[in-house]
Design a protein around this motif. Structure first.
Motif, mmCIF file in Angstrom:
data_model
loop_
_atom_site.group_PDB
_atom_site.id
_atom_site.type_symbol
_atom_site.label_atom_id
_atom_site.label_comp_id
_atom_site.label_asym_id
_atom_site.label_seq_id
_atom_site.Cartn_x
_atom_site.Cartn_y
_atom_site.Cartn_z
ATOM 1 N N PHE A 48 123.986 64.149 -88.768
ATOM 2 C CA PHE A 48 122.702 63.577 -89.191
ATOM 3 C C PHE A 48 121.835 63.004 -88.064
ATOM 4 C CE2 PHE A 48 124.664 63.637 -93.470
ATOM 5 C CZ PHE A 48 123.615 64.222 -94.158
ATOM 6 N N ALA A 49 122.433 62.416 -87.024
ATOM 7 C CA ALA A 49 121.608 61.787 -85.985
ATOM 8 C C ALA A 49 120.591 62.774 -85.382
ATOM 9 C CB ALA A 49 122.477 61.132 -84.915
ATOM 10 N N PRO A 50 121.004 64.010 -85.040
ATOM 11 C CA PRO A 50 120.012 64.948 -84.472
ATOM 12 C C PRO A 50 118.915 65.322 -85.475
ATOM 13 C CG PRO A 50 122.263 65.711 -84.038
ATOM 14 C CD PRO A 50 122.372 64.591 -85.036
ATOM 15 N N LYS A 51 119.240 65.288 -86.757
ATOM 16 C CA LYS A 51 118.236 65.597 -87.782
ATOM 17 C C LYS A 51 117.280 64.418 -87.965
ATOM 18 C CE LYS A 51 120.696 69.162 -90.279
ATOM 19 N NZ LYS A 51 119.644 70.170 -89.964
ATOM 20 N N VAL A 52 117.847 63.229 -87.978
ATOM 21 C CA VAL A 52 117.005 62.027 -88.092
ATOM 22 C C VAL A 52 116.071 61.944 -86.888
ATOM 23 C CG1 VAL A 52 117.038 59.502 -88.062
ATOM 24 C CG2 VAL A 52 118.628 60.739 -89.538
ATOM 25 N N LYS A 53 116.615 62.243 -85.716
ATOM 26 C CA LYS A 53 115.772 62.219 -84.519
ATOM 27 C C LYS A 53 114.641 63.243 -84.637
ATOM 28 C CE LYS A 53 115.695 62.897 -79.547
ATOM 29 N NZ LYS A 53 116.445 63.246 -78.329
ATOM 30 N N ALA A 54 114.970 64.429 -85.109
ATOM 31 C CA ALA A 54 113.958 65.481 -85.275
ATOM 32 C C ALA A 54 112.880 65.039 -86.274
ATOM 33 C CB ALA A 54 114.613 66.774 -85.739
ATOM 34 N N TYR A 55 113.332 64.380 -87.348
ATOM 35 C CA TYR A 55 112.380 63.856 -88.347
ATOM 36 C C TYR A 55 111.455 62.822 -87.697
ATOM 37 C CZ TYR A 55 110.893 60.708 -92.155
ATOM 38 O OH TYR A 55 110.180 59.890 -92.983
ATOM 39 N N GLU A 67 115.091 58.736 -80.370
ATOM 40 C CA GLU A 67 116.543 58.710 -80.237
ATOM 41 C C GLU A 67 117.109 57.322 -80.559
ATOM 42 O OE1 GLU A 67 118.255 61.263 -77.623
ATOM 43 O OE2 GLU A 67 120.095 60.125 -77.319
ATOM 44 N N GLU A 68 116.435 56.300 -80.055
ATOM 45 C CA GLU A 68 116.871 54.931 -80.309
ATOM 46 C C GLU A 68 116.829 54.623 -81.811
ATOM 47 O OE1 GLU A 68 114.863 52.034 -77.840
ATOM 48 O OE2 GLU A 68 115.334 50.486 -79.336
ATOM 49 N N ALA A 70 116.947 56.807 -84.221
ATOM 50 C CA ALA A 70 117.963 57.622 -84.899
ATOM 51 C C ALA A 70 119.308 56.896 -84.826
ATOM 52 C CB ALA A 70 118.055 59.001 -84.261
ATOM 53 N N GLN A 71 119.605 56.313 -83.649
ATOM 54 C CA GLN A 71 120.851 55.555 -83.510
ATOM 55 C C GLN A 71 120.836 54.318 -84.401
ATOM 56 O OE1 GLN A 71 122.435 54.921 -79.578
ATOM 57 N NE2 GLN A 71 123.084 57.053 -79.550
ATOM 58 N N LEU A 74 121.650 55.315 -87.880
ATOM 59 C CA LEU A 74 123.068 55.549 -88.106
ATOM 60 C C LEU A 74 123.866 54.240 -88.105
ATOM 61 C CD1 LEU A 74 124.510 58.330 -88.607
ATOM 62 C CD2 LEU A 74 122.160 58.487 -87.875
ATOM 63 N N LEU A 75 123.372 53.252 -87.331
ATOM 64 C CA LEU A 75 124.012 51.937 -87.375
ATOM 65 C C LEU A 75 123.858 51.334 -88.783
ATOM 66 C CD1 LEU A 75 125.465 49.689 -85.751
ATOM 67 C CD2 LEU A 75 123.239 48.783 -85.119
#
Lengths: 213, 227
Positions: A48-55, A67-68, A70-71, A74-75
């Motif tokens: 999911f992190a790469p998808k959230v970042k893309a979003y 990126e931050e 997205a992290q 996920l936190l």
């Protein structure tokens, strides 16, 4: 951490048909909420992190910021997993909402939105996506291009049931974050037309997606 | 849970799910959703479309390692403490603010007495404006308190207007609006709300363009509304 293990999890998930894949992540997220297992978290992160970042890259052009956030998303997944209820929403929906809310909260202190004139009829976005993947290296190029192409087709597929104007309104709402009045200004149509178009789109999305809930 | 009779437009619910409402409109929807199960269900349906988009979107490449994040993860004990801490937070709010609208509480100045919060704008009408920079994208976000029986000037809108009733009720050409109800008006609608007689009507109003009053006397009032 054993990244090969989670890589394998992801590979298996990618090969499953969409509904099974979705059920797979629902199950992992449910179990994360009960057991707080780091391996399960890593599996969710890698998918999911790469998808959230893309979003988030739809709203900010700053790669490090996307990126931050997205992290951060996920936190929040780790902290709030106990609140997840698979009978109410798919894992992807729940994580979409977390990412959306984190972006909304950030945006409030400053208007950070960048002007985006891309729309999905335009191949420019596909091109950029490919470049992003290629520049970063480490991934087999044809595979990355294939992934971008496939994903773009999937977005188009999701919107295919809608007439052109409605598809554009939905796209602008979800992937450009534009309000009714902003869309009206963009497309130079009355705000009433934006609302009636989105109202019709709502009914169609409800029919195509709502049945599973 | 209550069951409001008037709801936001489905176009507004979709934009809420998409995350594209202005901050003021989102705040208003947050309150309505807290008391309306049927809108919660509708929002969940269009949020599911967001989930589908997230799965379909091309994955970006993560440059940072996950290790940094793993080091930050709370232990199960810390998670438990976090949950307990949240359960104990009791917001301090004025008595007229219903339980389901507690999200408005952070925007009220709790240093001031309730009567000082309200600023009189016309006979029978007072307001609290939310001027925080967070609401910069909205033309105006404000609470209006209308004395029982007061008739508002007839007005139209050049943009949209969202109204949420917090207490009391009012009636206009489109119906009677009670606590929890939302009036989601298109720009072309003109209306003249009248507060019902029993209690003062308190509502949250979010506009995305200036109201247009008809007639010269109401126009004189326009500056008082601060629009």
């Amino acid at each position: 951490m054993d990244s090969r293990l989670t890589g394998a999890t992801q590979e298996i998930a990618a090969k499953l048909p969409p509904s099974t894949e979705s059920a797979h992540w629902n199950q992992i997220l449910t179990s994360l909420g009960q057991q707080h297992d780091k391996q399960q978290f890593i599996a969710l992160y890698e998918y999911f992190a790469p998808k959230v970042k893309a979003y988030l890259l739809r709203f900010t052009s700053v790669d490090a910021q996307a990126e931050e956030l997205a992290q951060e998303t996920l936190l929040q997944v780790w902290r709030k997993a106990h609140l997840y209820d698979a009978s109410k929403a798919a894992a992807s929906t729940w994580i979409f909402c977390l990412a959306r809310n984190i972006w909304i909260d950030l945006q409030r202190s400053a208007k950070q939105r960048i002007e985006q004139n891309l729309d999905f009829y335009d191949d420019l976005s596909l091109l950029q996506e490919q470049q992003t993947v290629q520049e970063s290296g480490g991934i087999d190029e044809p595979e990355a291009a294939n992934l971008a192409q496939r994903s773009k087709q999937q977005i188009a597929e999701l919107l295919r049931g809608l007439p052109a104007l409605q598809a554009q309104l939905v796209y602008k709402s979800y992937l450009e974050g534009k309000s009714h009045s902003e869309i009206a200004a963009d497309l130079e149509i009355p705000i009433g037309s934006v609302k009636s178009g989105l109202r019709l789109a709502f009914k169609k999305l409800q029919q195509s997606l709502g049945v599973s809930l | 849970m209550m069951s409001p009779k008037h709801h936001p437009d489905e176009a507004t619910l979709l934009s809420y799910a998409a995350g594209s409402l202005s901050a003021g409109a989102k705040l208003l929807l947050d309150c309505h959703l807290a008391c309306c199960e049927s809108c919660q269900r509708k929002v969940a349906q269009v949020e599911a479309f967001g989930g589908e988009l997230l799965q379909a979107i091309p994955s970006a490449v993560m440059h940072r390692s996950i290790d940094q994040l793993l080091a930050k993860l709370d232990t199960p004990e810390q998670l438990q403490a976090l949950q307990d801490g949240q359960a104990n937070v009791k917001p301090h709010a004025p008595e007229w603010l219903p339980e389901w609208a507690q999200q408005l509480s952070p925007w009220l100045d709790h240093e001031q007495k309730d009567k000082d919060l309200w600023q009189r704008v016309a006979p029978g009408i007072s307001q609290i404006r939310f001027d925080h920079e967070r609401f910069a994208a909205d033309k105006a976000v404000r609470l209006l308190r209308i004395a029982p029986g007061t008739c508002m000037p007839k007005h139209g809108h050049s943009g949209s207007e969202l109204t949420l009733i917090l207490q009391g009720s009012y009636s206009d050409e489109t119906g009677r609006f009670c606590a929890g109800d939302v009036a989601d008006l298109d720009p072309d609608i003109k209306h003249q709300p009248i507060a019902d007689r029993d209690t003062p009507c308190i509502c949250l109003i979010v506009t995305d363009a200036p109201l247009r009053f008809e007639g010269w006397i109401p126009k004189l009032m326009q500056p008082f509304f601060g629009l």
